[in-house]
Design a protein around this motif. Sequence first.
Motif, mmCIF file in Angstrom:
data_model
loop_
_atom_site.group_PDB
_atom_site.id
_atom_site.type_symbol
_atom_site.label_atom_id
_atom_site.label_comp_id
_atom_site.label_asym_id
_atom_site.label_seq_id
_atom_site.Cartn_x
_atom_site.Cartn_y
_atom_site.Cartn_z
ATOM 1 N N LEU A 266 106.740 12.423 -50.554
ATOM 2 C CA LEU A 266 107.958 11.680 -50.837
ATOM 3 C C LEU A 266 109.076 12.402 -50.098
ATOM 4 C CD1 LEU A 266 109.428 9.425 -52.428
ATOM 5 C CD2 LEU A 266 109.869 11.151 -54.186
ATOM 6 N N VAL A 267 109.736 11.692 -49.199
ATOM 7 C CA VAL A 267 110.791 12.297 -48.387
ATOM 8 C C VAL A 267 112.121 11.645 -48.726
ATOM 9 C CG1 VAL A 267 111.616 12.703 -46.036
ATOM 10 C CG2 VAL A 267 109.161 12.783 -46.522
ATOM 11 N N ASP A 268 113.083 12.468 -49.084
ATOM 12 C CA ASP A 268 114.449 12.006 -49.304
ATOM 13 C C ASP A 268 115.130 12.052 -47.946
ATOM 14 O OD1 ASP A 268 117.241 11.884 -49.747
ATOM 15 O OD2 ASP A 268 116.967 12.606 -51.793
ATOM 16 N N THR A 269 115.346 10.894 -47.345
ATOM 17 C CA THR A 269 115.882 10.846 -45.990
ATOM 18 C C THR A 269 117.352 11.233 -45.924
ATOM 19 O OG1 THR A 269 116.390 8.490 -46.133
ATOM 20 C CG2 THR A 269 114.205 9.097 -45.311
ATOM 21 N N ALA A 270 118.024 11.266 -47.061
ATOM 22 C CA ALA A 270 119.426 11.681 -47.077
ATOM 23 C C ALA A 270 119.552 13.200 -47.005
ATOM 24 C CB ALA A 270 120.123 11.145 -48.323
ATOM 25 N N THR A 271 118.592 13.918 -47.638
ATOM 26 C CA THR A 271 118.679 15.375 -47.703
ATOM 27 C C THR A 271 117.591 16.093 -46.900
ATOM 28 O OG1 THR A 271 117.236 15.550 -49.640
ATOM 29 C CG2 THR A 271 119.608 15.216 -50.048
ATOM 30 N N GLY A 272 116.513 15.387 -46.553
ATOM 31 C CA GLY A 272 115.385 16.010 -45.859
ATOM 32 C C GLY A 272 114.408 16.691 -46.790
ATOM 33 N N LYS A 273 114.655 16.602 -48.104
ATOM 34 C CA LYS A 273 113.757 17.237 -49.069
ATOM 35 C C LYS A 273 112.409 16.518 -49.062
ATOM 36 C CE LYS A 273 113.101 18.461 -53.859
ATOM 37 N NZ LYS A 273 113.528 18.319 -55.221
ATOM 38 N N ILE A 274 111.326 17.320 -49.029
ATOM 39 C CA ILE A 274 109.965 16.796 -49.023
ATOM 40 C C ILE A 274 109.279 17.239 -50.304
ATOM 41 C CG2 ILE A 274 107.732 16.868 -47.862
ATOM 42 C CD1 ILE A 274 109.255 17.525 -45.269
ATOM 43 N N GLN A 275 108.660 16.289 -51.012
ATOM 44 C CA GLN A 275 107.945 16.601 -52.243
ATOM 45 C C GLN A 275 106.532 16.011 -52.160
ATOM 46 O OE1 GLN A 275 110.025 15.450 -55.779
ATOM 47 N NE2 GLN A 275 108.495 16.331 -57.121
ATOM 48 N N PRO A 276 105.481 16.854 -52.238
ATOM 49 C CA PRO A 276 104.115 16.324 -52.240
ATOM 50 C C PRO A 276 103.852 15.491 -53.492
ATOM 51 C CG PRO A 276 104.133 18.696 -51.823
ATOM 52 C CD PRO A 276 105.520 18.301 -52.261
ATOM 53 N N VAL A 277 103.035 14.459 -53.343
ATOM 54 C CA VAL A 277 102.644 13.596 -54.457
ATOM 55 C C VAL A 277 101.231 13.991 -54.884
ATOM 56 C CG1 VAL A 277 102.217 11.206 -55.163
ATOM 57 C CG2 VAL A 277 104.099 11.724 -53.592
ATOM 58 N N GLU A 278 101.022 14.199 -56.173
ATOM 59 C CA GLU A 278 99.710 14.559 -56.706
ATOM 60 C C GLU A 278 98.881 13.311 -56.988
ATOM 61 O OE1 GLU A 278 100.446 16.845 -60.204
ATOM 62 O OE2 GLU A 278 101.315 18.514 -59.114
ATOM 63 N N GLY A 279 97.561 13.494 -57.110
ATOM 64 C CA GLY A 279 96.683 12.394 -57.498
ATOM 65 C C GLY A 279 96.147 11.582 -56.337
ATOM 66 N N VAL A 280 96.343 12.062 -55.113
ATOM 67 C CA VAL A 280 95.853 11.355 -53.925
ATOM 68 C C VAL A 280 94.344 11.580 -53.830
ATOM 69 C CG1 VAL A 280 96.050 11.218 -51.407
ATOM 70 C CG2 VAL A 280 98.073 11.668 -52.801
ATOM 71 N N PRO A 281 93.558 10.550 -53.470
ATOM 72 C CA PRO A 281 92.110 10.741 -53.367
ATOM 73 C C PRO A 281 91.744 11.746 -52.273
ATOM 74 C CG PRO A 281 92.747 8.575 -52.544
ATOM 75 C CD PRO A 281 93.970 9.190 -53.128
#
Length: 132
Positions: A70-85
């Motif tokens: 998940l990328v916040d395009t306003a701030t550049g913050k990147i957060q991985p998403v859990e539960g991906v196969p």
Amino acid sequence: MSPLRLAPLALGLLVACGAEAQNPPASQKPFVEKEVARIERPWAMTFLPGSGRRLTDLALITEKGGRLLLVDTATGKIQPVEGVPAVSFAGQGGLGDVIVHPDFAANRTIYLSWAEEDGNLKGAAVGRATFV
């Protein structure tokens, strides 16, 4: 902030990714480029509607190696998403496309495609999940 997760239901943005493209003069470009984040082997991207912000503020980006970000395009913050196969990452295989359901704002459903393997068998898979 709690981690982002995908709850299984069933079985844009300019990203720097290696080779530099030729850049025409700004006067010849139909849009404005702005580097937001650096992603390892990006494959697909979709914006999240109904987030209460501008449409282009939040994006989901797949990395071929198997991460959904998940990328916040306003701030550049990147957060991985859990539960991906789990994905089979080799050659053309890996985590592929991500799209949002047409009524994402109400049902939070996303669709993913990926390569998977079971012993000697390898193939493509698609699934849907709820973004929570």
